[in-house]
Design an enzyme around this catalytic site. Structure first.
Site, PDB file in Angstrom:
ATOM      1  CG  LEU A  17      -1.924  -1.177   1.312  1.00 19.70           C
ATOM      2  CD1 LEU A  17      -2.746  -1.083   2.594  1.00 19.70           C
ATOM      3  CD2 LEU A  17      -2.843  -1.194   0.099  1.00 19.70           C
ATOM      4  CG  ASP A  60      13.652  -0.388  13.301  1.00 22.47           C
ATOM      5  OD1 ASP A  60      12.411  -0.296  13.355  1.00 22.47           O
ATOM      6  OD2 ASP A  60      14.310  -1.180  14.005  1.00 22.47           O
ATOM      7  CB  VAL A  61       8.875   2.842  12.060  1.00 25.74           C
ATOM      8  CG1 VAL A  61       8.806   3.175  10.586  1.00 25.74           C
ATOM      9  CG2 VAL A  61       8.327   1.449  12.351  1.00 25.74           C
ATOM     10  CB  CYS A  87       2.369   2.162   5.016  1.00 25.17           C
ATOM     11  SG  CYS A  87       1.164   3.124   4.100  1.00 25.17           S
ATOM     12  CE1 TYR A 163      -1.351  -5.868  11.292  1.00 30.59           C
ATOM     13  CE2 TYR A 163      -3.692  -6.413  11.242  1.00 30.59           C
ATOM     14  CZ  TYR A 163      -2.591  -5.800  10.682  1.00 30.59           C
ATOM     15  OH  TYR A 163      -2.725  -5.091   9.506  1.00 30.59           O
ATOM     16  CG  PHE A 196      -6.227  -2.973  -0.056  1.00 33.12           C
ATOM     17  CD1 PHE A 196      -7.018  -2.783   1.071  1.00 33.12           C
ATOM     18  CD2 PHE A 196      -6.392  -2.097  -1.129  1.00 33.12           C
ATOM     19  CE1 PHE A 196      -7.951  -1.751   1.134  1.00 33.12           C
ATOM     20  CE2 PHE A 196      -7.320  -1.065  -1.078  1.00 33.12           C
ATOM     21  CZ  PHE A 196      -8.098  -0.891   0.060  1.00 33.12           C
ATOM     22  CB  THR A 198      -0.079  -5.692  -0.058  1.00 34.91           C
ATOM     23  OG1 THR A 198      -0.371  -6.243   1.236  1.00 34.91           O
ATOM     24  CG2 THR A 198      -1.038  -4.570  -0.376  1.00 34.91           C
TER      25      THR A 198
HETATM   26  P1  NAP Z   1       3.636  -4.770   3.282  1.00 30.48           P
HETATM   27  O1  NAP Z   1       3.490  -4.984   1.824  1.00 30.48           O
HETATM   28  O2  NAP Z   1       4.136  -5.882   4.146  1.00 30.48           O
HETATM   29  O3  NAP Z   1       4.583  -3.481   3.503  1.00 30.48           O
HETATM   30  C1  NAP Z   1       5.021  -3.120   4.771  1.00 30.48           C
HETATM   31  C2  NAP Z   1       6.435  -2.597   4.640  1.00 30.48           C
HETATM   32  O4  NAP Z   1       6.859  -2.147   5.944  1.00 30.48           O
HETATM   33  C3  NAP Z   1       7.447  -3.670   4.203  1.00 30.48           C
HETATM   34  O5  NAP Z   1       8.289  -3.176   3.178  1.00 30.48           O
HETATM   35  C4  NAP Z   1       8.227  -3.923   5.487  1.00 30.48           C
HETATM   36  O6  NAP Z   1       9.569  -4.331   5.265  1.00 30.48           O
HETATM   37  C5  NAP Z   1       8.195  -2.557   6.132  1.00 30.48           C
HETATM   38  N1  NAP Z   1       8.551  -2.625   7.547  1.00 30.48           N
HETATM   39  C6  NAP Z   1       8.323  -3.625   8.441  1.00 30.48           C
HETATM   40  N2  NAP Z   1       8.842  -3.318   9.634  1.00 30.48           N
HETATM   41  C7  NAP Z   1       9.416  -2.086   9.515  1.00 30.48           C
HETATM   42  C8  NAP Z   1      10.129  -1.241  10.408  1.00 30.48           C
HETATM   43  N3  NAP Z   1      10.376  -1.601  11.683  1.00 30.48           N
HETATM   44  N4  NAP Z   1      10.572  -0.051   9.941  1.00 30.48           N
HETATM   45  C9  NAP Z   1      10.359   0.322   8.651  1.00 30.48           C
HETATM   46  N5  NAP Z   1       9.692  -0.454   7.756  1.00 30.48           N
HETATM   47  C10 NAP Z   1       9.232  -1.645   8.189  1.00 30.48           C
HETATM   48  O7  NAP Z   1       2.268  -4.294   3.952  1.00 30.48           O
HETATM   49  P2  NAP Z   1       0.923  -3.669   3.297  1.00 30.48           P
HETATM   50  O8  NAP Z   1      -0.013  -4.779   3.044  1.00 30.48           O
HETATM   51  O9  NAP Z   1       1.265  -2.693   2.237  1.00 30.48           O
HETATM   52  O10 NAP Z   1       0.353  -2.910   4.578  1.00 30.48           O
HETATM   53  C11 NAP Z   1       0.537  -1.498   4.753  1.00 30.48           C
HETATM   54  C12 NAP Z   1      -0.226  -1.097   6.003  1.00 30.48           C
HETATM   55  O11 NAP Z   1      -1.618  -1.376   5.827  1.00 30.48           O
HETATM   56  C13 NAP Z   1       0.194  -1.845   7.263  1.00 30.48           C
HETATM   57  O12 NAP Z   1       0.140  -0.954   8.355  1.00 30.48           O
HETATM   58  C14 NAP Z   1      -0.863  -2.918   7.415  1.00 30.48           C
HETATM   59  O13 NAP Z   1      -1.004  -3.350   8.756  1.00 30.48           O
HETATM   60  C15 NAP Z   1      -2.094  -2.180   6.899  1.00 30.48           C
HETATM   61  N6  NAP Z   1      -3.156  -3.063   6.406  1.00 30.48           N
HETATM   62  C16 NAP Z   1      -2.968  -3.800   5.273  1.00 30.48           C
HETATM   63  C17 NAP Z   1      -4.015  -4.600   4.830  1.00 30.48           C
HETATM   64  C18 NAP Z   1      -3.897  -5.435   3.560  1.00 30.48           C
HETATM   65  O14 NAP Z   1      -4.869  -6.094   3.210  1.00 30.48           O
HETATM   66  N7  NAP Z   1      -2.785  -5.427   2.869  1.00 30.48           N
HETATM   67  C19 NAP Z   1      -5.209  -4.657   5.534  1.00 30.48           C
HETATM   68  C20 NAP Z   1      -5.346  -3.893   6.685  1.00 30.48           C
HETATM   69  C21 NAP Z   1      -4.318  -3.082   7.110  1.00 30.48           C
HETATM   70  P3  NAP Z   1       9.911  -5.921   5.250  1.00 30.48           P
HETATM   71  O15 NAP Z   1       9.372  -6.434   3.959  1.00 30.48           O
HETATM   72  O16 NAP Z   1      11.387  -5.930   5.344  1.00 30.48           O
HETATM   73  O17 NAP Z   1       9.216  -6.484   6.462  1.00 30.48           O
END
Ligand code: NAP
Length: 257
Positions: A17, A60-61, A87, A163, A196, A198
């Site tokens: 996202l 690292d956040v 995100c 979570y 979504f 991802t």
């Molecule tokens: P994603 O594809 O896993 O992307 C998350 C990114 O954050 C990854 O590149 C990850 O790196 C990075 N990350 C993890 N830990 C970190 C840290 N300590 N510091 C900096 N970066 C870090 O996730 P997404 O699906 O796009 O999700 C984005 C947001 O939407 C998240 O907050 C998620 O909880 C929320 N969300 C997503 C969905 C969905 O359906 N996709 C639904 C509800 C909520 P690594 O790959 O190295 O871990």
């Protein structure tokens, strides 16, 4: 906020996202974007694809020092920070009791809290410090923060204790932060996405993913990452939207499992 030429920090912006939002804000809205992530390969690939208006910083956040260095680098390159979209998050199973009936050890819960909740507070604070230095746009707005929660904050499923709790914490941050930062012209909102496709969602077990898909109401499909990005742009642009959490989920409501 008029997005053209504004600088937006996107944590987790190398994937999913966050990456879709970085692409949308640059290509459709003329923003400059700083991607903060831990995945160097994906981050560098994203910056190369997005061109001159993008930069990647390993950050690292959950670390104050790491975010401080990344924020300084953004200010050095682009001169200011006007918006931040949080995100970055991690996902993983967590129950109160393990299969053996014993209380789950705290380490995983604590790690998820550090990234998903403390990390949001860390980045929003350090970005707000920079936003407060901006000249107010239209005499009222210096910055906008968007924190990403989840539908799990409302209807967490069995196995989502950590979570769901961290994502509910993100919603809890919204109102006190919006009230406090309103005094300096910074708005704070959240988005609680449904499902979504991802890398985070793709990492789920196929059976779990199929069950989740079957619970999407209307339209009966997964969210398109551009729909998420569009929602971020709407929040950035609409100066009267503050302290709100937008459920972007096609009316999905998760069942217990
Ligand atoms: P994603 O594809 O896993 O992307 C998350 C990114 O954050 C990854 O590149 C990850 O790196 C990075 N990350 C993890 N830990 C970190 C840290 N300590 N510091 C900096 N970066 C870090 O996730 P997404 O699906 O796009 O999700 C984005 C947001 O939407 C998240 O907050 C998620 O909880 C929320 N969300 C997503 C969905 C969905 O359906 N996709 C639904 C509800 C909520 P690594 O790959 O190295 O871990």
């Amino acid at each position: 906020m008029r997005i053209q030429d504004k600088t937006v920090v996107i944590t987790g912006g190398a994937s999913g996202l966050g990456l879709a939002t970085a692409r949308y804000l640059i290509e459709e809205k003329g923003a400059k974007v700083a991607v903060f992530d831990l995945n160097d390969e994906a981050g560098q690939r994203a910056a190369a694809e997005l061109g001159d208006r993008a930069m990647y910083m390993r950050a690292d956040v959950s670390s104050e020092e790491s975010v401080r260095q990344a924020v300084d680098a953004v200010v050095a390159r682009f001169g200011a920070i006007h918006a931040c979209i949080n995100c970055a998050a991690i996902l993983g199973p967590s129950k109160v009791l393990g299969k053996d009936g014993k209380a789950t050890p705290l380490a995983k819960f604590a790690q998820m809290a550090m990234v998903n909740l403390v990390g949001v507070f860390n980045v929003m604070g350090q970005c707000a410090e920079q936003m407060a230095k901006n000249e107010p746009e239209a005499g009222e707005e210096r910055g906008v923060i968007i924190n990403i929660s989840s539908g799990a904050a409302y209807e967490g499923q069995i196995g989502q204790c950590a979570y769901a709790a961290t994502k509910a914490g993100v919603i809890g941050l919204n109102m006190p932060a919006a009230r406090e930062l309103g005094a300096v012209g910074i708005r704070v909102n959240a988005i609680a996405p449904g499902l979504f496709l991802t890398p985070m969602a793709a990492a789920l077990d196929e059976k779990v993913l199929d069950t989740l898909k079957s619970q999407v109401e209307a339209p009966k499909r997964l969210g398109d990452t551009r729909e998420f990005a569009h929602c971020c742009a709407f929040i950035l642009e609409n100066a009267y939207l503050n302290g709100e959490t937008v459920r972007l989920d096609a009316a999905s409501r998760l069942r217990a499992r």
